[in-house]
Design a protein around this motif. Sequence first.
Motif, PDB file in Angstrom:
ATOM      1  N   PRO A  82       0.799  -1.232   0.000  1.00  0.00           N
ATOM      2  CA  PRO A  82       0.000   0.000   0.000  1.00  0.00           C
ATOM      3  C   PRO A  82       0.830   1.280   0.000  1.00  0.00           C
ATOM      4  CG  PRO A  82      -0.996  -1.595   1.454  1.00  0.00           C
ATOM      5  CD  PRO A  82       0.313  -2.200   0.997  1.00  0.00           C
ATOM      6  N   ASP A  83       1.875   1.340   0.829  1.00  0.00           N
ATOM      7  CA  ASP A  83       2.649   2.582   0.882  1.00  0.00           C
ATOM      8  C   ASP A  83       3.352   2.859  -0.435  1.00  0.00           C
ATOM      9  OD1 ASP A  83       4.135   0.327   1.394  1.00  0.00           O
ATOM     10  OD2 ASP A  83       5.382   1.215   2.937  1.00  0.00           O
ATOM     11  N   THR A  84       3.742   1.811  -1.161  1.00  0.00           N
ATOM     12  CA  THR A  84       4.372   1.995  -2.472  1.00  0.00           C
ATOM     13  C   THR A  84       3.359   2.501  -3.483  1.00  0.00           C
ATOM     14  OG1 THR A  84       5.904   0.174  -2.022  1.00  0.00           O
ATOM     15  CG2 THR A  84       5.663   0.845  -4.316  1.00  0.00           C
ATOM     16  N   VAL A  85       2.171   1.912  -3.479  1.00  0.00           N
ATOM     17  CA  VAL A  85       1.112   2.304  -4.405  1.00  0.00           C
ATOM     18  C   VAL A  85       0.678   3.741  -4.164  1.00  0.00           C
ATOM     19  CG1 VAL A  85      -1.289   1.850  -5.089  1.00  0.00           C
ATOM     20  CG2 VAL A  85       0.281  -0.055  -4.685  1.00  0.00           C
ATOM     21  N   LEU A  86       0.546   4.127  -2.896  1.00  0.00           N
ATOM     22  CA  LEU A  86       0.021   5.448  -2.560  1.00  0.00           C
ATOM     23  C   LEU A  86       0.990   6.574  -2.894  1.00  0.00           C
ATOM     24  CD1 LEU A  86      -1.702   4.579   0.833  1.00  0.00           C
ATOM     25  CD2 LEU A  86      -2.771   4.928  -1.396  1.00  0.00           C
ATOM     26  N   LYS A  87       2.272   6.272  -3.009  1.00  0.00           N
ATOM     27  CA  LYS A  87       3.256   7.294  -3.387  1.00  0.00           C
ATOM     28  C   LYS A  87       2.992   7.834  -4.791  1.00  0.00           C
ATOM     29  CE  LYS A  87       7.093   5.604  -0.539  1.00  0.00           C
ATOM     30  NZ  LYS A  87       8.420   4.925  -0.553  1.00  0.00           N
ATOM     31  N   LYS A  88       2.304   7.053  -5.609  1.00  0.00           N
ATOM     32  CA  LYS A  88       2.056   7.441  -6.992  1.00  0.00           C
ATOM     33  C   LYS A  88       0.838   8.343  -7.143  1.00  0.00           C
ATOM     34  CE  LYS A  88       3.913   2.974  -8.460  1.00  0.00           C
ATOM     35  NZ  LYS A  88       3.613   1.675  -9.143  1.00  0.00           N
ATOM     36  N   LEU A  89       0.047   8.494  -6.071  1.00  0.00           N
ATOM     37  CA  LEU A  89      -1.174   9.297  -6.141  1.00  0.00           C
ATOM     38  C   LEU A  89      -0.880  10.771  -5.897  1.00  0.00           C
ATOM     39  CD1 LEU A  89      -3.773   7.105  -4.192  1.00  0.00           C
ATOM     40  CD2 LEU A  89      -3.255   7.105  -6.636  1.00  0.00           C
ATOM     41  N   GLU A  90      -1.463  11.625  -6.717  1.00  0.00           N
ATOM     42  CA  GLU A  90      -1.289  13.072  -6.546  1.00  0.00           C
ATOM     43  C   GLU A  90      -2.243  13.609  -5.482  1.00  0.00           C
ATOM     44  OE1 GLU A  90      -1.641  15.091 -10.238  1.00  0.00           O
ATOM     45  OE2 GLU A  90       0.021  14.014 -11.194  1.00  0.00           O
ATOM     46  N   LYS A  91      -3.461  13.077  -5.459  1.00  0.00           N
ATOM     47  CA  LYS A  91      -4.461  13.502  -4.477  1.00  0.00           C
ATOM     48  C   LYS A  91      -4.833  12.318  -3.597  1.00  0.00           C
ATOM     49  CE  LYS A  91      -6.491  17.082  -7.440  1.00  0.00           C
ATOM     50  NZ  LYS A  91      -7.746  17.589  -8.068  1.00  0.00           N
ATOM     51  N   ARG A  92      -5.079  12.606  -2.319  1.00  0.00           N
ATOM     52  CA  ARG A  92      -5.373  11.546  -1.359  1.00  0.00           C
ATOM     53  C   ARG A  92      -6.773  11.713  -0.783  1.00  0.00           C
ATOM     54  NH1 ARG A  92      -0.882   9.247   0.915  1.00  0.00           N
ATOM     55  NH2 ARG A  92      -2.396   7.799   1.785  1.00  0.00           N
ATOM     56  N   SER A  93      -7.518  10.617  -0.767  1.00  0.00           N
ATOM     57  CA  SER A  93      -8.829  10.560  -0.132  1.00  0.00           C
ATOM     58  C   SER A  93      -9.073   9.105   0.238  1.00  0.00           C
ATOM     59  CB  SER A  93      -9.933  11.052  -1.074  1.00  0.00           C
ATOM     60  OG  SER A  93     -10.068  10.163  -2.171  1.00  0.00           O
ATOM     61  N   LEU A  94     -10.013   8.848   1.117  1.00  0.00           N
ATOM     62  CA  LEU A  94     -10.313   7.477   1.511  1.00  0.00           C
ATOM     63  C   LEU A  94     -10.723   6.651   0.295  1.00  0.00           C
ATOM     64  CD1 LEU A  94     -10.885   5.180   3.469  1.00  0.00           C
ATOM     65  CD2 LEU A  94     -13.130   6.211   3.907  1.00  0.00           C
ATOM     66  N   GLU A  95     -11.652   7.195  -0.487  1.00  0.00           N
ATOM     67  CA  GLU A  95     -12.142   6.449  -1.644  1.00  0.00           C
ATOM     68  C   GLU A  95     -11.041   6.227  -2.678  1.00  0.00           C
ATOM     69  OE1 GLU A  95     -13.636   8.966  -0.198  1.00  0.00           O
ATOM     70  OE2 GLU A  95     -15.485   8.034   0.564  1.00  0.00           O
TER      71      GLU A  95
END
Length: 214
Positions: A82-95
Amino acid sequence: MKDIKKPKPAKATRGRPRDESKNIAIIEAAVQLFLEKGFDSTSMDEVARVAGVSKQTVYSHFSGKEQLFSASIRAEIESRYPDTVLKKLEKRSLEGDMLAVCESFAGLLLSRRALSMYRLLVSAADEKPGLAKIFWESGPNEMEAKLEAFLQMWVDRGELAIDDIGKACNLLFTLLKGRAHYQRSIGLIDEIDDDMIKETVKEAIGVFMKLYKA
């Protein structure tokens, strides 16, 4: 009942650093052979041949088949944490976070290689129970811990209401496997395409959010 030794931690090497391209080639060759021939029937000589390197090079990277098997599993799973995948996101939200993490993990769970590995472990369960332990400790165990940490983060932010993180994590695993994993495992369907994965993820997140969204 036969068993196998737990791989020893890799020893530090002296001299020139290991060639990363050769390391990748060795792991790719090992995965291919493990899935085609099984653990016992795969030899370090064959791994060297398929990887296009010398046997000495293979042993300079990995002390034996157990360590090579462990490294192969870790290489397959690490990019899906998860932490690797989330590094690629520009915007963060639960959904948005849930969608990214679940699509990545479902893509791994339902991949041809993962399902072939599942079959390998099932077929080896009676004679080599230690193989499953190496598999679990080489990736899935840490994946579970990281997924629990991911869910806990959103609990702490007040967007998820979960009393038992471990139980919620196990439920999410099961939902993401869905019918597709079982059907593919027994040969009822030949392939799991992107549309099936997306539909499985959509249904899994829907059920999970109904249970745990604050």
